[in-house]
Scaffold this motif. Structure first.
Motif, PDB file in Angstrom:
ATOM      1  N   SER A  18       2.293  22.571  68.618  1.00 59.87           N
ATOM      2  CA  SER A  18       1.763  21.841  67.475  1.00 59.87           C
ATOM      3  C   SER A  18       2.833  20.961  66.837  1.00 59.87           C
ATOM      4  O   SER A  18       2.590  19.791  66.514  1.00 59.87           O
ATOM      5  N   ALA A  20       5.535  19.814  68.264  1.00 57.23           N
ATOM      6  CA  ALA A  20       5.902  18.767  69.214  1.00 57.23           C
ATOM      7  C   ALA A  20       4.859  17.649  69.199  1.00 57.23           C
ATOM      8  O   ALA A  20       5.211  16.459  69.252  1.00 57.23           O
ATOM      9  N   MET A  21       3.582  17.981  69.120  1.00 50.65           N
ATOM     10  CA  MET A  21       2.537  16.963  69.082  1.00 50.65           C
ATOM     11  C   MET A  21       2.607  16.160  67.782  1.00 50.65           C
ATOM     12  O   MET A  21       2.382  14.944  67.788  1.00 50.65           O
ATOM     13  N   GLU A  23       5.340  15.542  66.053  1.00 48.73           N
ATOM     14  CA  GLU A  23       6.494  14.665  66.212  1.00 48.73           C
ATOM     15  C   GLU A  23       6.170  13.495  67.134  1.00 48.73           C
ATOM     16  O   GLU A  23       6.549  12.352  66.874  1.00 48.73           O
ATOM     17  N   TRP A  24       5.463  13.779  68.179  1.00 47.45           N
ATOM     18  CA  TRP A  24       5.083  12.728  69.127  1.00 47.45           C
ATOM     19  C   TRP A  24       4.175  11.698  68.455  1.00 47.45           C
ATOM     20  O   TRP A  24       4.316  10.502  68.666  1.00 47.45           O
ATOM     21  N   ALA A  25       3.249  12.167  67.606  1.00 49.09           N
ATOM     22  CA  ALA A  25       2.361  11.258  66.887  1.00 49.09           C
ATOM     23  C   ALA A  25       3.143  10.379  65.924  1.00 49.09           C
ATOM     24  O   ALA A  25       2.810   9.199  65.735  1.00 49.09           O
ATOM     25  N   ARG A  27       6.227   9.344  66.338  1.00 44.63           N
ATOM     26  CA  ARG A  27       7.015   8.391  67.126  1.00 44.63           C
ATOM     27  C   ARG A  27       6.140   7.291  67.730  1.00 44.63           C
ATOM     28  O   ARG A  27       6.631   6.234  68.075  1.00 44.63           O
ATOM     29  N   ARG A  28       4.897   7.555  67.890  1.00 48.46           N
ATOM     30  CA  ARG A  28       3.964   6.612  68.490  1.00 48.46           C
ATOM     31  C   ARG A  28       2.845   6.297  67.486  1.00 48.46           C
ATOM     32  O   ARG A  28       1.722   6.740  67.653  1.00 48.46           O
ATOM     33  N   VAL A  31      -0.631   4.825  68.746  1.00 50.38           N
ATOM     34  CA  VAL A  31      -1.567   5.710  69.431  1.00 50.38           C
ATOM     35  C   VAL A  31      -2.533   6.318  68.432  1.00 50.38           C
ATOM     36  O   VAL A  31      -3.728   6.443  68.683  1.00 50.38           O
TER      37      VAL A  31
END
Length: 121
Positions: A18, A20-21, A23-25, A27-28, A31
């Motif tokens: 959760s 990691a997702m 953080e990924w959101a 950074r992007r 999306v």
């Protein structure tokens, strides 16, 4: 830094995924801003097929039964069926019926339905 995922509990692994997702959101950002496309099923097409009268359908479908069973169809019957199917070609196509009085077409129809005449060996 190496994480030993096989030693983590299910709750710890879920929270890691959760985080990691999230953080990924971050950074992007593009999306997360994309529009959501939902699929809507198309309306089924209505096909209008003009049919012969009940008596004519019974006659032609009886001939179809004859060719499926390998029974001989007389030339006069093939001619009458050809006249009916000429007036209702879409219906004849759906029924996979010959549309001419030609004996060859009727033989091909019999072969299509799996009947082949026995041959002498």
């Amino acid at each position: 830094m190496k994480l030993e995922l096989d030693k983590m509990t299910d709750v710890d692994l879920a929270s890691l995924i959760s985080a990691a997702m999230a953080e990924w959101a971050l950074r992007r950002p593009h999306v997360a801003d994309t529009e959501v496309i939902t699929r809507v099923p198309a309306k089924p097409k209505s096909i209008v097929v003009h049919e012969p009268s009940e008596a004519e359908k019974d006659f032609v479908l009886r001939l179809k039964t004859k060719i499926k069973s390998g029974t001989y169809v007389k030339a006069s019957e093939r001619q009458a069926a050809a006249e009916i199917t000429a007036r209702y070609p879409a219906w004849a196509k759906l029924q996979k019926l010959p549309t001419t009085p030609s004996a060859g077409d009727w033989k091909r129809a019999a072969a299509y339905y799996g009947f082949t005449a026995a041959s002498e060996k």
